[in-house]
Motif scaffolding. Sequence first.
Motif, PDB file in Angstrom:
ATOM      1  N   SER A   2       0.841  -1.197   0.000  1.00 59.34           N
ATOM      2  CA  SER A   2       0.000   0.000   0.000  1.00 59.34           C
ATOM      3  C   SER A   2       0.882   1.255   0.000  1.00 59.34           C
ATOM      4  N   ILE A   3       0.256   2.388  -0.236  1.00 62.05           N
ATOM      5  CA  ILE A   3       0.981   3.664  -0.245  1.00 62.05           C
ATOM      6  C   ILE A   3       1.557   3.953   1.136  1.00 62.05           C
ATOM      7  N   THR A   4       0.789   3.651   2.158  1.00 62.80           N
ATOM      8  CA  THR A   4       1.261   3.877   3.524  1.00 62.80           C
ATOM      9  C   THR A   4       2.474   3.009   3.828  1.00 62.80           C
ATOM     10  N   ALA A   5       2.419   1.750   3.425  1.00 67.19           N
ATOM     11  CA  ALA A   5       3.557   0.853   3.653  1.00 67.19           C
ATOM     12  C   ALA A   5       4.782   1.331   2.886  1.00 67.19           C
ATOM     13  N   LEU A   7       5.494   4.467   2.069  1.00 65.65           N
ATOM     14  CA  LEU A   7       6.008   5.657   2.748  1.00 65.65           C
ATOM     15  C   LEU A   7       6.736   5.306   4.043  1.00 65.65           C
ATOM     16  N   VAL A   8       6.193   4.358   4.784  1.00 61.52           N
ATOM     17  CA  VAL A   8       6.845   3.929   6.024  1.00 61.52           C
ATOM     18  C   VAL A   8       8.187   3.271   5.703  1.00 61.52           C
TER      19      VAL A   8
END
Length: 91
Positions: A2-5, A7-8
Amino acid sequence: MSITAALVLFAVIWFMTFLVVLPIRVKTQGDLGEIVPGTHAGAPEEHHLKKKAWITTGVSVVLWCIIAGIILSGVISVSDFDWTGQLKPAE
């Protein structure tokens, strides 16, 4: 991923790389023999944080592309690290 993963993952790689790059080529006041009163001898004379942040960003982008490519291609997955057999795939 995912986008969040993504970015993290980038943030973790960036900060780890920054902590490696930060002490490279540091000239301390003690090394130069010009200690400003009230400061520690180990305080940097020139820190070059902006240059080091750009270097860190460049290295991090390359590392992120390699790691994200490995994750997205499926060469290495979570099941490769599941030595106890507790992470069953969703049915």
